[in-house]
Structure formats: structure tokens, C-alpha cells
Design an enzyme around this catalytic site. Structure first.
Site, PDB file in Angstrom:
ATOM      1  N   CYS A 125       0.778  -1.326   0.131  1.00  0.00           N
ATOM      2  CA  CYS A 125      -0.145  -0.187  -0.411  1.00  0.00           C
ATOM      3  C   CYS A 125       0.967   1.351  -0.038  1.00  0.00           C
ATOM      4  CB  CYS A 125      -0.707   0.377   1.359  1.00  0.00           C
ATOM      5  SG  CYS A 125      -2.040   1.908   1.337  1.00  0.00           S
ATOM      6  N   CYS A 128      -0.568   3.653   2.760  1.00  0.00           N
ATOM      7  CA  CYS A 128      -0.755   3.845   4.446  1.00  0.00           C
ATOM      8  C   CYS A 128      -0.619   2.882   4.187  1.00  0.00           C
ATOM      9  CB  CYS A 128      -1.593   4.596   4.277  1.00  0.00           C
ATOM     10  SG  CYS A 128      -3.226   3.756   3.797  1.00  0.00           S
ATOM     11  N   SER A 129      -1.525   2.089   4.825  1.00  0.00           N
ATOM     12  CA  SER A 129      -1.286   0.670   5.360  1.00  0.00           C
ATOM     13  C   SER A 129      -2.600  -0.393   4.702  1.00  0.00           C
ATOM     14  CB  SER A 129      -0.586   0.377   6.987  1.00  0.00           C
ATOM     15  OG  SER A 129      -2.039   1.241   7.378  1.00  0.00           O
ATOM     16  N   CYS A 130      -3.125  -0.205   3.959  1.00  0.00           N
ATOM     17  CA  CYS A 130      -3.944  -1.065   3.363  1.00  0.00           C
ATOM     18  C   CYS A 130      -4.109  -2.444   3.123  1.00  0.00           C
ATOM     19  CB  CYS A 130      -5.000  -0.342   2.302  1.00  0.00           C
ATOM     20  SG  CYS A 130      -5.351   0.854   2.643  1.00  0.00           S
TER      21      CYS A 130
HETATM   22 FE    FE Z   1      -3.138   2.260   2.856  1.00  0.00          FE
END
Ligand code: FE
Length: 232
Positions: A125, A128-130
């Protein structure tokens, strides 16, 4: 509005000797970072307004932490053991997961990608951190790190090497970028030497990293060596 963790609600007015218990509270406050304090303040507002109860928040947090890569492993092991299931999974991952009783309806679009001898998918991602938390639990720290998020795109082979994985020579690396709307589950290559294995036995060979595409599933030999290390 006061919260339990307001940064120093009584600045410089307290006498540490008179209130020894205050030191502890103050120390805890100072160990929280900006976002932790903000989350606690937001939780207090939601409770005050009657929008959420503490119990609802506790259950939501418990639900988050009840997810682990063991859930994704079931999907992979089934797809190795049952080619028709794999076809359905690649066609419509959410519907296939539901066949196993795994409800992924909170993910807008879930996509399963099959790694082969020619093509190797890896997931990042960049924003961000998906991450498919419903299937894999919480993402590892490196997944959320800036070095991985940038290098996975600029130099995927190097990013894999940083994680200890040497991608096979000549294989085509395809990097897919997760978003709030779309999450990916990688189906790792079925390890050699597992012909005739039951789904139950295959399950043990699936690893978290192989479902992110930054590693392969374990070979039977690697699995055995791991078991011996644990036993020894
Ligand atoms: Fe994300």
C-alpha cells in the site's frame, strides 16, 4: 472536556510529594503519543454523545485482534486442494471466501492473485497500510514502513531481497497497490512434493508472507525443519 489522558490537566500546580499517585498517571500520559491521546479523546466524545459504548468499542477491538493469517491460510489450502474452488476464488474472491464461512463483506473489492512459475505478485500500500486484515490479521511493521512502500514500487526485487526473499531469476514481478477500496490476497505457488496431500496437511505450509507475495509457501522440508526447531 476532561479525559483520563488529557496532557497534564493541572500544569505545574501539583506537589509531587503530596500526590505520589499523580506521578504514575503523568508518566503514562507522557508515554502516549499525539495520536494515542487523540484516539482516547475521540473515544470519550463518542461515549459522551451516546454514539458508542465502552463495551461496543471493546468488542470491536477484540474482533480486530481475533483475525490472523490462519484465516487466509484456509483459503489458500482449499484452492490448492480444489482447482474448481481456486477458479471461483480468482473469479470472485469474496463469494469464494463465503463458501468457507469467511465473511469479507466489509472489504469493498477483494481480489485473489495467483502466483505461478512465470508471474509473481507482491502487495504494497504505497499510500498508507491497506491490508486484508480480515484474512491476515494486522499487517507487519515493515509493511507499513516508508522504505517498503517506496522500494516495492521502485525496486521490487530489491524490496523482496531486503525481506530475505530471492525472487526466482527471470520471473515477472507484478506489484499491486492496495487501496481503501481494494485488497489483495496472493495465492502462493503450491510447493513441490505435496502431490496427494490433504487440505489439512497443506494448511501448515502457507505463511503470512507468501500471502503478501514477499515469500513462497514452505516446502515440506522447510516445514519439517521448523517443527524440529520448535521441538528442540
Ligand atoms: Fe493504505
Amino acid at each position: 472536556m476532561a479525559t483520563n489522558f488529557d496532557p497534564d490537566p493541572h500544569p505545574h500546580q501539583h506537589d509531587h510529594d503530596a500526590h505520589p499517585e499523580y506521578d504514575t498517571v503523568e508518566r503514562v500520559e507522557h508515554e502516549l503519543d499525539y495520536f494515542q491521546v487523540r484516539v482516547l479523546a475521540l473515544a470519550d466524545i463518542l461515549k459522551e454523545k451516546g454514539l458508542l459504548t465502552t463495551d461496543e468499542m471493546r468488542r470491536a477491538v477484540e474482533n480486530i485482534y481475533s483475525k490472523s493469517p490462519a484465516i487466509g491460510s484456509r483459503v489458500v489450502a482449499r484452492s490448492w486442494a480444489d482447482p474448481a474452488f481456486k477458479d471461483r476464488l480468482l473469479e470472485d474472491a469474496s463469494a469464494a471466501c463465503l463458501e468457507l464461512g469467511i465473511d469479507t463483506s466489509s472489504i469493498n473489492h477483494l481480489v485473489a492473485l495467483e502466483n505461478t512459475d512465470e508471474i509473481h505478485y507482491m502487495v504494497v500500500c504505497t499510500l498508507c497500510s491497506c491490508y486484508p486484515r480480515l484474512l491476515l490479521g494486522q499487517p507487519p511493521t515493515w509493511y507499513k514502513s516508508f522504505p517498503y512502500r517506496s522500494k516495492a514500487v521502485a525496486d521490487p526485487r530489491g524490496a523482496l531481497a531486503d525481506l530475505g526473499y530471492e525472487a526466482p531469476e527471470g520471473i515477472e514481478l507484478r506489484v499491486v497497490d492496495s487501496t481503501a477500496d481494494c485488497r489483495y490476497l496472493v495465492l502462493p505457488r503450491r510447493p513441490a512434493g505435496t502431490d496427494g496431500w490433504s487440505e489439512e496437511k497443506l494448511l501448515a505450509l502457507v505463511t503470512r508472507d507468501s500471502m503478501i507475495g514477499v515469500g513462497d509457501a514452505l516446502s515440506p522440508e522447510e516445514y519439517e525443519a521448523g517443527q524440529e526447531a520448535v521441538a528442540g
